[in-house]
Design an enzyme around this catalytic site. Structure first.
Site, PDB file in Angstrom:
ATOM      1  CB  SER A 115     -12.246 -10.014  -6.590  1.00  0.00           C
ATOM      2  OG  SER A 115     -13.540  -9.637  -6.241  1.00  0.00           O
ATOM      3  CG  ASP A 161     -11.783  -2.867  -6.044  1.00  0.00           C
ATOM      4  OD1 ASP A 161     -10.692  -3.038  -5.465  1.00  0.00           O
ATOM      5  OD2 ASP A 161     -12.673  -3.739  -6.113  1.00  0.00           O
ATOM      6  CG  HIS A 189     -11.480  -6.175  -3.170  1.00  0.00           C
ATOM      7  ND1 HIS A 189     -12.058  -5.856  -4.362  1.00  0.00           N
ATOM      8  CD2 HIS A 189     -11.635  -7.506  -3.040  1.00  0.00           C
ATOM      9  CE1 HIS A 189     -12.555  -6.936  -4.937  1.00  0.00           C
ATOM     10  NE2 HIS A 189     -12.301  -7.973  -4.142  1.00  0.00           N
TER      11      HIS A 189
END
Length: 273
Positions: A225, A124, A74
């Protein structure tokens, strides 16, 4: 933002230039509950950033070879438009400050997992290939990858420049947080108890993901992230920051489980540079 009811991904592109500028002015900013990392103590740490006159932090990442950076899919999505990466995307290494110091490299291409699903937040994982070789120094070193299946109660750590609270400023200094992995069943119960709609989209999958937790008031947040979760005892990477419930609200954070992607990573690294 990946905002879906009560769940959102714990590190996405920040919302506006002002928040980035403010984050650079506050020396007391912290990853939620984290502490300032010693200079050079996390030599595999990567800041993914973009911008020309004003720089923007996108995500974290980890150096895994002199040409490859491991991060979350992402994170790559956020700078990928119309079939190509942003020409302003840069990989910054060798610094504890995401906006200054160290070395900066352009990105030649990305390798995003072919089954990445932004709705369910599964697979992811992605790799960025730098345009030039990243020279290894005492401040720039690849992290070793650990493909063991990680169970609960493993002492670990995560670092990043993420927000100190939801919607708050980023940290201008690298912060580190010590966490403990959480058993799959225990994590599922905690997430489903706090997130009644979890079954509809980002349902935790213990085969593809692992959880880690510190205490209420401590955890990863927007900006973290893509960063590496590593074992404390051997500094080997076991996960990638992926998603979670708000920031440090007393619920485990969810990481990509590296053991589930051993073959994918090895195949990606064996391909053309």
């Amino acid at each position: 933002m990946y905002l879906k009811y009560l769940i959102f991904l714990v590190c996405l592109v920040s919302s506006n230039a002002a928040s980035f500028q403010n984050s650079q002015l506050d020396a007391n900013n912290r990853v939620v509950g984290g502490s300032v990392a010693a200079e050079g103590s996390i030599p595999y740490m990567v800041a993914l950033r973009t911008g020309i006159f004003i720089r923007f932090l996108i995500c974290g990442g980890s150096v895994i070879t002199t040409r490859h950076v491991l991060t979350a899919a992402h994170c790559i999505d956020s700078v990928y438009r119309r079939g190509s990466l942003s020409i302003f995307l840069r990989v910054a290494v060798g610094t504890n400050r995401w906006n200054i110091g160290g070395r900066s490299f352009s990105v030649a291409r990305n390798i995003t997992h072919e089954n990445w699903n932004s709705f369910t937040v599964k697979n992811d994982i992605g790799i960025l290939v730098t345009g030039d070789i990243m020279p290894l120094t005492d401040r720039i070193q690849p992290v070793s990858l650990n493909f063991d299946y990680i169970i609960g109660d493993i002492a670990s750590r995560v670092a990043g420049w993420g927000r100190i609270v939801v919607g708050g400023p980023l940290s201008n200094r690298l912060l580190v947080l010590f966490v403990t992995t959480v058993d799959g069943d225990e994590c599922s119960k905690a997430l489903n108890y706090n997130i009644s709609v979890a079954e509809q989209f980002a349902k935790y999958d213990p085969e593809l993901e692992l959880c880690a937790f510190s205490t209420r008031g401590k955890g990863v947040c927007n900006g973290d992230s893509g960063s590496a979760l590593v074992r404390k005892n051997n500094n080997e990477q076991i996960g990638i920051v992926s998603w979670g419930y708000a920031c440090a609200r007393g619920v485990p954070d969810v990481y990509v489980r590296l053991s589930a992607y051993k073959g994918w990573i090895e195949n990606a690294l064996s391909g053309p540079s």
